[in-house]
Write a protein that holds these residues in place. Structure first.
Motif: not given
Length: 595
Positions: A478-493
């Motif tokens: 979850k923390d990594l998702h928020q960190e990526y979101k702040s840099r306009d990066i999307q996680i896909a699983i």
């Protein structure tokens, strides 16, 4: 009798230990070929611990050895009943090989006194043994040395012939008997006074008696645990190999229980700790044994020997028994395993070296503890630093593989595909996050295709190898998702298993990331991400706006009204607009999309 002498006991206790436990194991054990009785390694452990408590000539020494058999039996029964045999799996084969190799050397040196004709110090460390051998050189006697070397040579030749030629395999079993008969005959004929003999052995079956001196249990517990571990490893390993050769299944927990009961009941009839013997089990197998009846027959023969043959054993030379022990333990010096480990796995070779060296120079107990500790440390290190691979697409396929293993595989601009080859939990999540950050920064553009963009916009996590994820890892994700979101990066699983998907759903990860970003295949995720990367590239930037007012990745995607490129053209890097905007009919959603 040889192993009883190695344990510091009178030879008769070796006969006792090969009598009652054999019958009991035939009833309760699960192996049809395993030969139970005294073995060299356990005998050395008994000698090592008891000699530090009391002198071997004291009656208490024998009583403690019998008590040790009772304690080992209780521990084995508990492990069998509670099905705890799996605990032994944490001791690697390289640790066992290093330990047995060092122990075999110590055992061989401890028997040298019967060859040399003078006493040497009793120790489980190689340095005191060598010092004692050198210091007592003035007492060297030729007759026992010559006889011992001659008998040892005969034993080794017979063993070699028995192994190399099938029609002579009976020689392997007949070796010890031949050695004893030859030695006894020479002593009777020539009456050589400088050769020490076994001496008088009591005649008759062992009487029933309850183990004594329970006040020493506390001091014996560490050794009982060690003997239990060694006994289980040796017995279960041999029994499984024999079961596989003879085509039947072996119940490890039943095996533990059978060994435990045989030690407990054996202790009531003056037996010291016993376990399965590799050499005797091999002879049993080669002789054609198919059921536990072979053990019962062995026990009957042992009983007859106790009743009628003990007067003949009085004239057996000690050097003949020592030669039998040395011949048996020479097979335990596993230098070929060290060579194999050096070629195949340097870490296992290091474990072998650490265990054998510490056992030789610091003693058996410390050697085992250091070896097991190093083995567990390696397991923890591997678990905390799992293998993580960047995946690329193999040309002409929809298959994605490790780009280091397949250099021809290519990746796509703006997308990094990562496969995590281990369960994700609190101990390794930090390492995984660090590696993901590295992959975001270290972009190799030489093998990349698709729309040209200047950075990573999508991180696809291939989770097929991930069998488990804990709450700490979920929170970190979850923390990594928020960190990526702040840099306009999307996680896909991609392709999580049912249990992991359920954990993600319960913890809110699915809602946080979005159902639309969960995929069955890596290729599905790549197709969707490629379309979005092209949309991002074609979306005009807004440099005049302050950073906080600039549209995010998702906002830019939602605003996008231009036509998407077709999947094949995106994958090839051709950016000409297509004539059709049909979606790929093969795209398989993992979770139902929101209407």
């Amino acid at each position: 009798m040889s192993y009883a002498k190695l344990a510091g006991l009178e030879p008769i206790y070796g006969l006792y230990s090969g009598f009652v436990p054999v019958f009991v194991y035939a009833v309760f054990g699960s192996s049809r070929q395993l030969a139970v009785g005294p073995v060299a390694l356990v005998s050395l452990l008994v000698s090592n611990v008891l000699s530090a408590i009391v002198d071997s000539s004291d009656e208490l020494y024998t009583e403690l050895a019998i008590l040790l058999a009772f304690m080992v039996g209780v521990l084995e029964c508990i492990m069998g009943l509670l099905r705890l045999g799996w605990l032994i799996r944490f001791i690697s084969h390289s640790v066992i090989s290093g330990f047995t190799t060092a122990s075999a050397i110590v055992i061989g040196l401890s028997q040298a006194k019967y060859f040399l004709g003078y006493d040497i110090v009793r120790s489980s460390k190689i340095v005191p043994l060598i010092k004692s051998i050198i210091a007592g050189a003035d007492g060297f006697l030729w007759p026992p040395f010559v006889m011992g070397c001659a008998i040892l040579a005969i034993l080794l030749v017979m063993k070699h012939l028995g192994k190399s030629r099938k029609y002579l395999r009976f020689l392997r079993a007949a070796g010890p008997l031949t050695a004893v008969v030859l030695g006894t005959t020479v002593v009777k004929i020539f009456n050589i006074s400088s050769i020490s003999l076994v001496g008088e052995i009591p005649q008759g079956l062992p009487s029933f008696s309850v183990p004594k001196n329970f006040g020493y249990i506390t001091s014996l517990i560490p050794t009982a645990l060690l003997i239990t571990g060694v006994a289980i490893l040796e017995s279960v390993g041999i029994a499984k190999a024999l079961a596989a050769k003879n085509g039947y299944e072996l119940d490890s927990n039943q095996e533990l229980f059978g060994l435990g009961v045989s030690n407990i009941l054996g202790s009531f009839f003056s037996a010291y700790p016993t376990t399965g013997s590799f050499s005797r089990s091999a002879v049993n197998h080669e002789s054609g044994a198919k059921t536990g009846v072979s053990g019962i027959v062995t026990g009957i023969i042992m009983g007859c020997a106790l009743l009628f043959l003990t007067p003949l054993f009085e004239y057996i030379p000690q050097c003949a028994l020592a030669a039998i022990v040395i011949s048996a333990v020479m097979g335990l010096v596993d230098y070929q395993e060290a060579i194999f480990l050096w070629r195949v796995d340097k870490k296992d070779f290091l474990l072998w070296t650490i265990t054998s060296t510490t056992t030789l120079f610091l003693g058996i107990e410390i050697g085992v503890l250091v070896g097991v500790g190093a083995s567990l440390a390696f397991v923890i290190h591997e678990s905390a630093n799992p293998h993580i691979a960047v995946l690329g697409r193999l040309p002409g396929t929809t298959v994605y593989r490790n780009i280091e293993q397949y250099p021809e595989a290519y990746t796509y601009n703006g997308i990094v595909i990562v496969r995590i080859d281990a369960p994700i939990y609190f101990a390794n999540i930090s390492h995984i996050k660090d590696r993901l950050r590295e992959y975001e920064i270290e972009v190799d553009k030489s093998t990349r295709r698709g729309p040209e963009v200047d950075r990573i916009y999508f991180v696809i996590l291939e989770m097929a190898p991930v069998t488990y994820i804990d709450s700490s890892a979920v929170q970190a994700l979850k923390d990594l998702h928020q960190e990526y979101k702040s840099r306009d990066i999307q996680i896909a699983i991609s392709n999580p298993n049912r249990d992991i998907l359920l954990t993600f759903s319960k913890s809110g990860v699915v809602d946080m990331i979005g159902k639309e970003w969960f995929f069955v295949r890596v290729h599905d995720a790549v197709q969707v991400c490629l379309q979005h990367v092209q949309n991002i590239k074609e979306t005009p930037t807004t440099p005049d706006l302050p950073p906080e007012e600039r549209p995010s990745l998702l906002q830019r995607l939602l605003r996008q009204t231009g036509e998407d490129l077709s999947i094949p053209e995106l994958e090839s890097g051709n950016q000409r607009p297509p004539a059709s905007t049909d979606t790929d009919p093969q795209l398989e959603p993992l979770l139902p999309r929101k209407p």
